[in-house]
Write a protein that holds these residues in place. Structure first.
Motif: not given
Length: 774
Positions: A682-691, A705-715
């Motif tokens: 479970l790889s998680t990250s909060q998209t920064p907001h209000g910089q 913005s609806a934020g962003g994302g990334f691919g899975p780290v583990a299979d």
């Protein structure tokens, strides 16, 4: 040959009639203009370097001090330490002029002494992190120590308005934790993941490591922490990113979305022109250092080092390791449209083109119906495939002729623009449209992004925009800062009633230049196909779901008096346990930019306290009061872990560096093998907001913005990115692999929705019980 002759700007020949000189005035003017811009930038950098070198002082204070010393000296007053007289002994004369110069030397000595004293005092003060651990809840008391610290920091940093890099010399180095402390924290972090037998085994390995080779490894790290600006960042960039041989697409690059609730214009050319213009204007703020550094609590500066490589940057593939190449300047962007590449010059006659002028250039590309050259349509797939494969074909087939020239044009561009030939974005009637939107930004068609560039701007035919960013050069907050600035600045520029950019085109801007390629060789076409097939297999395996949750958001969390990040992380722990039936090693990214050249540290949200709360939530026999008590304990523990990570007291970067040293020394460690063999499911990250200070959600509540994302780290794991925006909105970007039989992004999203409701009900029921007891 005609093309080659037309490219010559200057030539001369000797004939029977004498000298024959030919030159192209326009090309020579462009050369002159380019050199002029370059020298202006050098002068600006020199001026900024002086400003940053003496910060928090100011050059004007030197002039004032010099004037005072001159007045005091000729007025018969004694100068402290006899500095003027000492200076006169080394000067060739004692005339009035030399006495004034002696006063200057004395003033410079005194001024530099004060500047360095202030600077190192500020550096020592910024090492204090106690303020982070004190409650900032309404009515909470702040310690006298923190109040005194804050007062001195404000005084020292408030003398002069800081530029982007003003605080770089005052930022402290990232502290190196002791091995004993890291081992203790590590064992606590893995306790909820292991049964008694396995925990004792890991505990034994940790103790053996601490008492044997860890002592030697730590000595090398101590030396590195003294010698380098940051003992982690260079190794992190090299071994985690640049030495990776797997594709950047999905595995490394991340994406960001538009302000989906706004509908500024549906015209692709207008939206693209505005964003290109605003991005270039942001670059100018960085070059001139007019961008204010981000300050926590309006006092503590964050490192701005990562901004240097935001533009004009590319990751160049290598056989064994890639490298980041940053160009000092670039007056163009490259544009991809329907398999073709164009060079668009955005500076002309010594100025940045207006949005309406750039729109005219973009429209010319959209109206161009020429076909791609042989192999050109899938050329971008080379940047989406295996890195060593791309490096080999780049070295052998892109080192001469049109291929070399065109590749250099793309790599040197400020950034890459993708004019996609399909509609995507957000449909209020169909929230699943966000899934398609995210997938297109994450990987596109596998061949229509230049994944090596620092970032690609992607535009749909109906006006929506997003970006795909390479991860090596910086972390997501830097790209997020640019994105927020551009989205908010777009509101100021606006569009006319027809959806076009405002303004008129007085003189035609430089036309787009079609890049030429020589790709018809069998080796090149075969190499492109290999990378394209790798990319297709990878992108077809991505299962991406985006959840837009509107039942509550930050407003409800504030009422609960719980850290929003801790709240969401506990939601994810509960969701994963319900989905998988177990706990897993969980990654959450935290920044370490309070230290010089800091990047990230890992927070481990799966804790003893969080697992106890999750078990209570799935046990129907546990009361509301017990669940709430466990929730509050777990959120406090998470917040402490986040604070430790930001303060340089994390676990994983220290273990990573110990591992790197062990590999250099060829020392095997069963403990380190144990640490780095466990996957982050479970790889998680909060998209920064209000910089950015431009944000005013009260005035423009839909400009989020609806934020962003990334691919899975583990299979067999999930990649989860989330953003907490507004008072009643949350976005979750969940990715996994379709080929894994035990993961499903759709199921996980459903579990997140269920957990959000359950925790809300928990708080509501608890408040009802509290009110009844009163």
């Amino acid at each position: 040959m005609a093309e080659a002759h037309s490219a010559v700007a200057f030539s001369f020949a000797i004939t029977h009639d004498g000298w024959d000189v030919n030159f192209d005035r326009e090309v020579l003017y462009l050369v002159w203009e380019s050199g002029l811009r370059s020298w202006k930038k050098r002068l600006a950098r020199f001026r900024n370097s002086v400003h940053n070198g003496v910060y928090p002082g100011h050059l004007q204070s030197l002039y004032v001090l010099w004037s005072l010393l001159v007045a005091a000296h000729f007025g018969g007053f004694n100068i402290p330490f006899g500095l003027v007289q000492k200076a006169l002994t080394i000067l060739p004369g004692t005339s009035t002029l030399w006495q004034i110069i002696a006063c200057l030397l004395a003033a410079l000595t005194m001024w530099l002494s004060v500047i360095f004293l202030m600077r190192y005092t500020l550096k020592l003060l910024l090492m204090y992190k106690g303020w982070m651990y004190e409650s900032r809840a309404p009515g909470a008391k702040i310690s006298l120590k923190t109040k005194l610290w804050a007062s001195i920091v404000k005084v020292l940093s408030g003398w002069n308005k800081p530029k982007l890099y003003s605080f770089q010399g005052s930022l402290p180095r990232l502290p190196l934790p002791s091995v004993e402390d890291t081992m203790r924290r590590y064992l606590i972090s893995v306790r909820p993941l292991l049964d008694d037998e396995n925990y004792k085994r890991v505990e034994r390995l940790a103790k053996e490591f601490e008492e044997t080779i860890a002592v030697k490894l730590q000595r090398y790290l101590i030396l590195k922490s003294w010698w380098s600006s940051n003992y982690v960042s260079d190794w992190w960039e090299e071994y985690v990113y640049l030495r990776g041989r797997s594709p950047l697409m999905v595995n490394s690059n991340f994406y960001g979305t538009d302000a989906i609730l706004l509908n500024n214009t549906s015209k692709q050319a207008a939206r693209a022109a505005t964003f290109i213009y605003l991005c270039m204007r942001f670059r100018r703020l960085i070059d001139r250092q007019e961008l204010e550094p981000i300050m926590l609590q309006s006092m503590v500066p964050l490192c701005s080092w990562q901004y240097e490589r935001l533009f004009n940057t590319v990751r160049v593939p290598g056989i064994e390791t890639d490298k980041i190449v940053h160009y000092q300047d670039s007056n163009h962007v490259t544009v991809h449209h329907k398999g073709r590449y164009f060079k668009v010059i955005v500076y002309s006659r010594g100025r940045l083109l207006k949005p309406c002028e750039i729109q005219a250039q973009i429209q010319q590309i959209l109206d161009d119906d020429s076909a791609p050259a042989v192999g050109e349509e899938r050329l971008g797939a080379l940047t989406a495939g295996e890195r060593s494969h791309w490096a080999h074909i780049r070295q052998t087939e892109f080192n001469r002729g049109h291929n070399r020239t065109s590749l250099h044009c793309i790599e040197r561009a400020a950034f890459n623009v993708c004019l996609d030939d399909e509609e995507y974005g957000f449909d209020e009637k169909d929230h699943s449209s966000l899934d398609k939107y995210g997938r297109i930004l994450l990987h596109g068609k596998g061949c229509d992004r230049w994944f090596d560039k620092s970032f690609n701007l992607c535009f749909s035919t109906n006006g929506f925009v997003g970006f795909n960013a390479e991860h090596t050069w910086a972390d997501a907050p830097v790209m997020g800062h640019l994105w927020e600035h551009v989205i908010w600045s777009e509101l100021e520029l606006g569009y006319d009633e027809n959806g076009n950019t405002k303004g008129t085109v007085d003189t035609p801007p430089p036309p787009p230049i079609r890049l030429q390629w020589e790709l018809d060789k069998e080796d090149i076409l075969s190499a492109i196909d290999v990378s394209y097939n790798v990319a297709q297999k990878l992108l077809n395996d991505v299962d991406l779901r985006i959840l837009m949750y509107t039942k509550y958001g930050k407003g409800f969390m504030k009422k609960c008096r719980v850290s929003p990040d801790a709240y969401i992380q506990l939601i994810l722990q509960l969701s994963y346990y319900r989905d998988a039936g177990r706990f897993c090693l969980t990654y959450e990214a935290s920044m370490t930019r309070m230290f010089r050249e800091g990047r990230t540290e890992t927070v481990r949200p799966c804790t003893i306290e969080s697992s106890a709360w999750v078990k209570a939530m799935v046990d129907p026999n546990v009361s509301v009061e017990e669940r709430m008590e466990l929730f509050l304990k777990a959120s406090q523990r998470h917040q402490l872990g986040y604070q430790d990570a930001m303060s340089g007291r994390g676990i994983d970067r220290h273990l990573f560096c110990l591992y790197v040293v062990s590999k250099y020394l060829e020392l095997e460690s069963p403990f380190l093998q144990e640490v780095f063999n466990e996957p982050w499911r479970l790889s998680t990250s909060q998209t920064p907001h209000g910089q950015t200070s431009l944000i005013d959600l009260k005035k423009h509540p839909n400009c989020i913005s609806a934020g962003g994302g990334f691919g899975p780290v583990a299979d067999d794991g999930y990649g989860v990115s989330y953003i907490i925006v507004g008072e009643d909105k949350l976005f979750f970007h969940v990715s996994s692999k379709r080929s894994c039989p035990i993961t499903s992004s759709s199921n996980f999203v459903q579990q997140i929705e269920r957990s959000l409701k359950d925790v809300q009900d928990l708080f509501v029921e608890y408040m009802k019980l509290k009110s009844c007891q009163k």
